[in-house]
Design a protein around this motif. Sequence first.
Motif, PDB file in Angstrom:
ATOM      1  N   ALA A  21      48.421 -45.486  47.560  1.00 35.42           N
ATOM      2  CA  ALA A  21      49.317 -44.551  48.249  1.00 35.42           C
ATOM      3  C   ALA A  21      49.172 -43.141  47.710  1.00 35.42           C
ATOM      4  O   ALA A  21      49.490 -42.177  48.410  1.00 35.42           O
ATOM      5  CB  ALA A  21      50.762 -45.023  48.113  1.00 35.42           C
ATOM      6  N   GLY A  22      48.693 -42.999  46.495  1.00 34.61           N
ATOM      7  CA  GLY A  22      48.450 -41.670  45.950  1.00 34.61           C
ATOM      8  C   GLY A  22      49.520 -41.256  44.965  1.00 34.61           C
ATOM      9  O   GLY A  22      50.669 -41.700  45.032  1.00 34.61           O
ATOM     10  N   PRO A  23      49.153 -40.385  44.011  1.00 32.48           N
ATOM     11  CA  PRO A  23      50.100 -39.943  42.981  1.00 32.48           C
ATOM     12  C   PRO A  23      51.186 -39.050  43.575  1.00 32.48           C
ATOM     13  O   PRO A  23      50.994 -38.375  44.590  1.00 32.48           O
ATOM     14  CB  PRO A  23      49.213 -39.164  42.004  1.00 32.48           C
ATOM     15  N   GLY A  24      52.352 -39.061  42.919  1.00 35.64           N
ATOM     16  CA  GLY A  24      53.424 -38.164  43.321  1.00 35.64           C
ATOM     17  C   GLY A  24      54.301 -38.663  44.449  1.00 35.64           C
ATOM     18  O   GLY A  24      55.289 -38.022  44.799  1.00 35.64           O
ATOM     19  N   LEU A  25      53.964 -39.832  45.019  1.00 32.34           N
ATOM     20  CA  LEU A  25      54.766 -40.334  46.134  1.00 32.34           C
ATOM     21  C   LEU A  25      56.032 -41.014  45.626  1.00 32.34           C
ATOM     22  O   LEU A  25      57.127 -40.747  46.128  1.00 32.34           O
ATOM     23  CB  LEU A  25      53.945 -41.319  46.965  1.00 32.34           C
ATOM     24  N   LEU A  26      55.887 -41.891  44.623  1.00 32.67           N
ATOM     25  CA  LEU A  26      57.011 -42.656  44.093  1.00 32.67           C
ATOM     26  C   LEU A  26      57.014 -42.579  42.570  1.00 32.67           C
ATOM     27  O   LEU A  26      55.964 -42.551  41.935  1.00 32.67           O
ATOM     28  CB  LEU A  26      56.925 -44.119  44.532  1.00 32.67           C
ATOM     29  N   ASP A  27      58.201 -42.588  42.012  1.00 29.33           N
ATOM     30  CA  ASP A  27      58.374 -42.551  40.558  1.00 29.33           C
ATOM     31  C   ASP A  27      58.867 -43.921  40.101  1.00 29.33           C
ATOM     32  O   ASP A  27      59.906 -44.403  40.561  1.00 29.33           O
ATOM     33  CB  ASP A  27      59.402 -41.471  40.193  1.00 29.33           C
ATOM     34  N   VAL A  28      58.103 -44.594  39.227  1.00 25.47           N
ATOM     35  CA  VAL A  28      58.507 -45.901  38.714  1.00 25.47           C
ATOM     36  C   VAL A  28      59.507 -45.675  37.586  1.00 25.47           C
ATOM     37  O   VAL A  28      59.159 -45.230  36.496  1.00 25.47           O
ATOM     38  CB  VAL A  28      57.289 -46.699  38.203  1.00 25.47           C
ATOM     39  N   VAL A  29      60.783 -46.003  37.851  1.00 19.55           N
ATOM     40  CA  VAL A  29      61.848 -45.801  36.867  1.00 19.55           C
ATOM     41  C   VAL A  29      61.993 -47.019  35.967  1.00 19.55           C
ATOM     42  O   VAL A  29      62.226 -46.903  34.773  1.00 19.55           O
ATOM     43  CB  VAL A  29      63.181 -45.502  37.591  1.00 19.55           C
ATOM     44  N   ALA A  30      61.881 -48.208  36.550  1.00 22.37           N
ATOM     45  CA  ALA A  30      61.989 -49.436  35.768  1.00 22.37           C
ATOM     46  C   ALA A  30      61.143 -50.512  36.425  1.00 22.37           C
ATOM     47  O   ALA A  30      61.142 -50.648  37.646  1.00 22.37           O
ATOM     48  CB  ALA A  30      63.446 -49.889  35.677  1.00 22.37           C
ATOM     49  N   ALA A  31      60.413 -51.275  35.602  1.00 25.34           N
ATOM     50  CA  ALA A  31      59.592 -52.378  36.104  1.00 25.34           C
ATOM     51  C   ALA A  31      59.657 -53.508  35.086  1.00 25.34           C
ATOM     52  O   ALA A  31      58.775 -53.643  34.226  1.00 25.34           O
ATOM     53  CB  ALA A  31      58.154 -51.927  36.330  1.00 25.34           C
ATOM     54  N   PRO A  32      60.719 -54.320  35.114  1.00 23.81           N
ATOM     55  CA  PRO A  32      60.923 -55.361  34.083  1.00 23.81           C
ATOM     56  C   PRO A  32      59.741 -56.309  33.931  1.00 23.81           C
ATOM     57  O   PRO A  32      59.467 -56.768  32.823  1.00 23.81           O
ATOM     58  CB  PRO A  32      62.166 -56.105  34.588  1.00 23.81           C
ATOM     59  N   LEU A  33      59.037 -56.622  35.039  1.00 16.13           N
ATOM     60  CA  LEU A  33      57.893 -57.525  34.975  1.00 16.13           C
ATOM     61  C   LEU A  33      56.568 -56.765  35.021  1.00 16.13           C
ATOM     62  O   LEU A  33      55.508 -57.373  35.213  1.00 16.13           O
ATOM     63  CB  LEU A  33      57.949 -58.529  36.135  1.00 16.13           C
ATOM     64  N   GLY A  34      56.618 -55.448  34.869  1.00 19.30           N
ATOM     65  CA  GLY A  34      55.420 -54.640  34.997  1.00 19.30           C
ATOM     66  C   GLY A  34      55.111 -54.370  36.469  1.00 19.30           C
ATOM     67  O   GLY A  34      55.828 -54.815  37.380  1.00 19.30           O
ATOM     68  N   ALA A 107      66.824 -53.302  34.376  1.00 16.65           N
ATOM     69  CA  ALA A 107      66.225 -53.924  33.183  1.00 16.65           C
ATOM     70  C   ALA A 107      66.647 -55.382  33.034  1.00 16.65           C
ATOM     71  O   ALA A 107      65.920 -56.189  32.425  1.00 16.65           O
ATOM     72  CB  ALA A 107      66.614 -53.135  31.933  1.00 16.65           C
ATOM     73  N   ARG A 108      67.799 -55.741  33.587  1.00 17.38           N
ATOM     74  CA  ARG A 108      68.283 -57.119  33.449  1.00 17.38           C
ATOM     75  C   ARG A 108      67.741 -58.026  34.561  1.00 17.38           C
ATOM     76  O   ARG A 108      67.992 -59.235  34.546  1.00 17.38           O
ATOM     77  CB  ARG A 108      69.824 -57.147  33.473  1.00 17.38           C
ATOM     78  N   GLY A 109      67.032 -57.476  35.523  1.00 16.86           N
ATOM     79  CA  GLY A 109      66.521 -58.275  36.633  1.00 16.86           C
ATOM     80  C   GLY A 109      65.004 -58.376  36.624  1.00 16.86           C
ATOM     81  O   GLY A 109      64.355 -58.207  35.587  1.00 16.86           O
ATOM     82  N   ARG A 110      64.444 -58.628  37.808  1.00 20.32           N
ATOM     83  CA  ARG A 110      62.986 -58.768  37.947  1.00 20.32           C
ATOM     84  C   ARG A 110      62.392 -57.757  38.906  1.00 20.32           C
ATOM     85  O   ARG A 110      61.176 -57.583  38.961  1.00 20.32           O
ATOM     86  CB  ARG A 110      62.666 -60.182  38.464  1.00 20.32           C
ATOM     87  N   THR A 111      63.238 -57.100  39.665  1.00 23.15           N
ATOM     88  CA  THR A 111      62.764 -56.189  40.713  1.00 23.15           C
ATOM     89  C   THR A 111      62.551 -54.781  40.162  1.00 23.15           C
ATOM     90  O   THR A 111      63.434 -54.222  39.501  1.00 23.15           O
ATOM     91  CB  THR A 111      63.782 -56.134  41.874  1.00 23.15           C
ATOM     92  N   ALA A 112      61.391 -54.223  40.450  1.00 27.26           N
ATOM     93  CA  ALA A 112      61.085 -52.871  39.994  1.00 27.26           C
ATOM     94  C   ALA A 112      61.921 -51.852  40.767  1.00 27.26           C
ATOM     95  O   ALA A 112      62.224 -52.033  41.951  1.00 27.26           O
ATOM     96  CB  ALA A 112      59.603 -52.578  40.178  1.00 27.26           C
ATOM     97  N   LEU A 113      62.293 -50.788  40.090  1.00 29.30           N
ATOM     98  CA  LEU A 113      63.075 -49.704  40.685  1.00 29.30           C
ATOM     99  C   LEU A 113      62.191 -48.474  40.832  1.00 29.30           C
ATOM    100  O   LEU A 113      61.677 -47.953  39.831  1.00 29.30           O
ATOM    101  CB  LEU A 113      64.286 -49.380  39.810  1.00 29.30           C
ATOM    102  N   LEU A 114      62.007 -48.014  42.072  1.00 33.18           N
ATOM    103  CA  LEU A 114      61.197 -46.843  42.358  1.00 33.18           C
ATOM    104  C   LEU A 114      62.055 -45.792  43.040  1.00 33.18           C
ATOM    105  O   LEU A 114      62.970 -46.121  43.809  1.00 33.18           O
ATOM    106  CB  LEU A 114      60.020 -47.208  43.274  1.00 33.18           C
TER     107      LEU A 114
END
Length: 561
Positions: A21-34, A107-114
């Motif tokens: 998708a390209g850089p700068g589109l979304l910011d990964v704030v949290a990714a508990p499972l990577g 952080a307590r779940g599994r779903t990444a936050l973007l």
Amino acid sequence: MESEPPPHPGGPTLAHLLALAGPGLLDVVAAPLGTDVPVADVAVHDVGEDRDDDWAAPGHVLLTLGTSADSPKAVDVLRAADRAGASAVVLRSGPRRQRAALVEAAARGRTALLLRAPDTDWTEVLGRLRTALAHSVAPAAAGVEGLRLGDLAGLANTVAGLVGGAITIEDPRSRVLAYSRLEHAADPLRMLTILGQEVPRWRVAELRERGFFQALWSSDDVVRLAADDRYAERLAIAVRHGGEVLGSIWAAADGRPLAEDAATALRSAARAAVPHLVHHEARGREEAGRRERAVRVLLEGRPGAQEAARGLGVAADRPYTVLVAEAHDTRRPGDTGPPGLAAPSAAPGTDTTEHRVLDMLDLQAAACLPGCVTARSGSRLYVLIPAGGAEADPVRRMVAAVRSVPYSVVLAGVGQQAADLSELAASRESAELVVRVLRERATTAPTRPLASASAVYRDVVSEAALLRLLDSVEPTWQAMSGPVHAMVAHDREHGSAYGESVAAYLDAFGDTRAAALRLNVHPNTLRYRLRRARDLFGVDMGDPVSRLLAGLGLRLARRGG
């Protein structure tokens, strides 16, 4: 997107989608499972929908259009998506200081936050992620590797070499997206299709009547159209992405028989075409979105009008007039929304009656109004017309052109002329007032068939002024009580017709016989109703003030049904 990575060998992952998708589109704030988690789909998540406990979205990337990171609902949305098995949730960015609780919940779940970048919109995010996903899952097809993403002309030429014939790539509405080089003299139908950039309407109707399109859109395989005394043999196959039909690929015998394995090549080409058509659609949506935002800036008089005008090719020092055309599907009553720019009612490309009508109006505007600039918003088309081109006749021709679309009605209004960019907002407001006048005429004359109509502002000045007056008076009137209020409430509760009778009498300037004829009752029946309105509620047609209040009150009551 020019040098995107190849499809991911183990299936698409969140990391791979973000890279595509390209850089700068979304910011990964949290990714508990990577970010190396699998992605099955990209979908819009309607936060307002009631979800059952068994709601599931395994592996989905969910775009939550109605929620920002600082919303009180954000944590609940994230937890619900986590329970549904989503790989990621995308929220609109909010103040960083209010993210702590949201990041802690993630952080307590599994779903990444973007978080969506502030300078992008949802249309661009959805388009780029869908393109990335399609590119990741598309299997390799022999002979069509190495094409730049979105190169439909290159795809058509490559597939033509594989099938030994002429290729046309079309969207679901039979409009031409690309075609292969003409190696031989094309048959007349192919020439008509290429020159008109769409399959002729009569041919579409003929194939629909024969059931060809039903077979094409319901099958995953190649559909054959045998040669006849007019046209060469054709093969066609639908291009699908999940449950969505993106378009079709057509192969025609081009001066020689198609290759023996032409059907096999088309099947392979249909799979390979998915990321290219998704990319094409996404870029089209982005361009339409940018154009719509620029027109909004102009028509709402917001900062940045000069830059928006340059991008649209609108001369800053030239007078313009705004035309607003509103499309309606008469089979389905809909809320036209408040005055002002309408909110989109469906995604661009949605094949509804309103969108088909807007397609035709857009084409007619280009043909009838030279130099105009158009943009859509919901069920409306906005047209900026250079001075001198907004007379009634061209607008009538535009409206008349869509009468062939069943169950459709168009209301078109031309506003006051704007001397420069600073007056475009006023021109737009006056054009929308004209549309409102036409809409009120239609809704207050139930005995007349609903029909398309157009008008220019100077022809409806009095009615437009009355609408503005009613807009100002309505809040005060709704907070009051009195004889007219009591009469309207009685009619609604008991199904009586006192208000209708008073309104007919007022519209007929006190001519009892004319008003009774309009109501289809005996004049004595009308006289009785008027006496009862006076005796029961105090609405006296012999009193000038009572007549004035009744006229205003009954018009406002019609707004509320």
